[in-house]
Design an enzyme around this catalytic site. Structure first.
Site, PDB file in Angstrom:
ATOM      1  N   LYS A 289      82.602  34.514  15.411  1.00  0.00           N
ATOM      2  CA  LYS A 289      81.748  35.143  14.407  1.00  0.00           C
ATOM      3  C   LYS A 289      82.468  35.102  13.074  1.00  0.00           C
ATOM      4  CE  LYS A 289      79.958  39.605  12.860  1.00  0.00           C
ATOM      5  NZ  LYS A 289      79.946  41.055  13.071  1.00  0.00           N
ATOM      6  N   GLU A 338      79.639  53.012   7.272  1.00  0.00           N
ATOM      7  CA  GLU A 338      80.616  52.531   8.260  1.00  0.00           C
ATOM      8  C   GLU A 338      81.990  53.150   8.094  1.00  0.00           C
ATOM      9  OE1 GLU A 338      82.214  48.266  10.061  1.00  0.00           O
ATOM     10  OE2 GLU A 338      80.291  48.438   9.059  1.00  0.00           O
TER      11      GLU A 338
END
Length: 532
Positions: A289, A338
């Site tokens: 990724k 986050e």
């Protein structure tokens, strides 16, 4: 270590005259000077007193208006605000070891600090596992507190010396745009305001050297503390006692023509090509990724109002961390969902947040989109990569790691897959060591980490600076909290740079990823439009 600290929140004292303030400061400054002469090195003195709750966004803006560096940190679900103004001391770091360098400098400084809360000394740092300075009765701590928006019981900072600041996303990745910020810097504010669970305080920090005159240092501190009281009373008293600090009913929107897009970095075509190349690299197993980010530069006919933008974000994104770091004429601000890591005593919390979809126009559509996100193979694979990397990062510094169930985290414009991770930190591990281990997660960079970082450097074509880097605080016991500087912008007068990134997997479609990045740009774009 011995422990001598107050067992209550700081009492709300009257500011009084400068002479009254000076009488409260003479003894701690004399003690700090004596320790400095004894050890031949500077000694920190930190004095905290209670004060009424204020509108901290107004106080932040007043500090910026007179040219002071300042940082605001607000976690609404913790009912916790930290606001630092000016700099008594700072620790900067560059390169791969920047977290460790800042941690070491801080540990040395606080090792013999003179800390006074409400007129009583806190002679030593708490021993491992004890409550940190300020986490006393009446303030939340690890064993108490209230259930927060992130699913765990909250713990928040208290009075005492505390650092605020952040770090660039990548070592060596500050760039010219971020000259005022550097690769990493945490500041001990000259004046520190705190407001936690309905109790507010002000802290005056100073560093006294072996040759300093303690009387002169105390007089300067008294002037600054009295001025801090006066500023908070003058600009911040309007609505602070009636609700959440800095809360507002929102800011009226303005026509879209008030803001124009000047530049996309990289240009749209180049970014789409990079996404296609990255997806191909994942399919061929060069990477598992990678996260590709882009920057949009906007301009307005007049200066952006940072305070109004912060109020908009607070009103519309109460489940996010609100932050603003003002250095010189620049201000880096955002509302990020986050967390990177939070440490309270030995307890560690990390948020695994990866995989996203838009919110629905109706409750039924919203539920349908949420169910799709929970079952989608691409998003599930992306989420698993991030979770695995977090567990691997925590393992060497923690004695146990536990993983909760995956659920939806819904924000105003987007919903994410979210899995809470908790751990027990090993003895001597502070929040900066944990941050260095966890950051950047695959949600911010990709996986494997070093290969993804190299890929990003080669293909993004711009320096991320503090975008997606750790922003937060650390106290004198090594506890603290850092969040990723996402959903953010760097504001400079009538210009601003907005940032957004997307996790690229093998089946990513470039146009769809571009649309997702545009969705992530909306919060800051709307906030800045509303500030005009």
């Amino acid at each position: 270590m011995t422990k001598a600290m107050t067992r209550r929140g700081p009492a709300v004292l009257s500011a009084g005259s400068e002479a009254d303030v000076l009488r409260r400061l003479v003894a701690p400054f004399a003690e700090a000077a004596a320790r400095a002469r004894r050890d031949g090195r500077p000694v920190l003195v930190s004095v905290s007193e209670g004060l009424p709750r204020r509108d901290w966004i107004a106080v932040f803006e007043a500090a910026r208006a007179r040219g002071a560096d300042a940082m605001l940190w607000y976690a609404p679900w913790q009912d916790a605000v930290l606001l630092g103004v000016g700099t008594a001391w700072s620790a900067a770091g560059a390169g791969p070891d920047r977290f460790a360098r800042v941690s070491l400098l801080w540990r040395v400084l606080v090792s013999d600090a003179v800390v006074v809360v409400d007129g009583e000394p806190a002679e030593d740092q708490p021993a491992e596992g004890e409550q940190a300075c300020g986490q006393r009765e009446g303030l939340p701590h690890a064993a108490g507190g209230t259930a927060g928006a992130h699913g765990e019981r909250t713990a928040a900072p208290g009075p005492g010396p505390l650092l605020l600041g952040g770090f660039a996303f990548d070592a060596g990745g500050a760039g010219d745009l971020w000259e005022a910020f550097g690769e990493g810097r945490l500041d001990l504010p000259r004046v520190m305001y705190g407001d936690v669970a309905g109790r507010a305080w002000v802290t005056l920090n100073a560093v006294v050297g072996p040759d300093d005159d303690p009387q002169l240092a105390a007089e300067a501190a008294a002037r600054d503390l009295a001025a801090a009281w006066a500023e908070a009373e003058e600009v911040g008293a309007c609505a602070a006692d009636e609700g959440a600090p800095g809360a507002a009913d929102g800011v009226a929107a303005v026509p879209e023509t008030a803001v124009r897009i000047v530049e996309e970095i990289p240009p749209r075509g180049r970014w789409l090509a990079a996404v296609a190349e990255t997806a191909a690299a994942v399919r061929s197993r060069v990477l598992e990724k990678a996260v590709l980010a882009r920057c949009v530069r906007i301009a307005a006919s007049r200066r952006f109002d940072v305070g109004a933008a912060l109020r908009y974000l607070l009103a519309h994104y109460p489940a996010c961390y609100l932050f603003a770091v003002a250095r010189g004429g620049d201000c880096f601000l955002g509302a990020t969902p986050e967390r990177i890591v939070r440490k309270t005593g030995g307890l560690v919390h990390v948020a695994c947040l990866a995989g996203s979809v838009r919110r629905g126009a109706t409750p039924a559509e919203d539920e349908e989109l949420g169910r799709w996100l929970l079952s989608d193979a691409k998003n599930a694979a992306e989420h698993r990569i991030v979770l695995r990397a977090i567990i691997e990062a925590l393992a060497p510094a923690c004695v146990e790691v536990s993983v909760g169930g995956t659920e939806l985290r819904r924000l105003a414009n987007v919903q994410h897959l979210y899995t809470p991770v908790t751990a027990q930190a090993a003895h001597g591990v502070d929040v900066l060591e944990l941050t260095a281990r966890v950051h950047p997660t695959p949600a911010l960079a990709g996986y494997p980490r070093e290969a993804a970082l190299a890929w990003i450097r080669e293909r993004e074509g711009w320096a991320r600076g503090w975008y997606a880097g750790p922003v937060g605080w650390m106290d004198w016991a090594g506890d603290g909290e850092f969040a990723a500087g996402l959903r953010s912008a760097l504001v400079r007068g009538e210009e601003a740079w907005l940032f957004a990134g997307c996790g690229i997997m093998g089946d990513s479609v470039p146009e769809s990823e571009y649309e997702e990045s545009a969705l992530k740009l909306r919060p800051m774009l709307a906030a800045l439009e509303a500030s005009l």
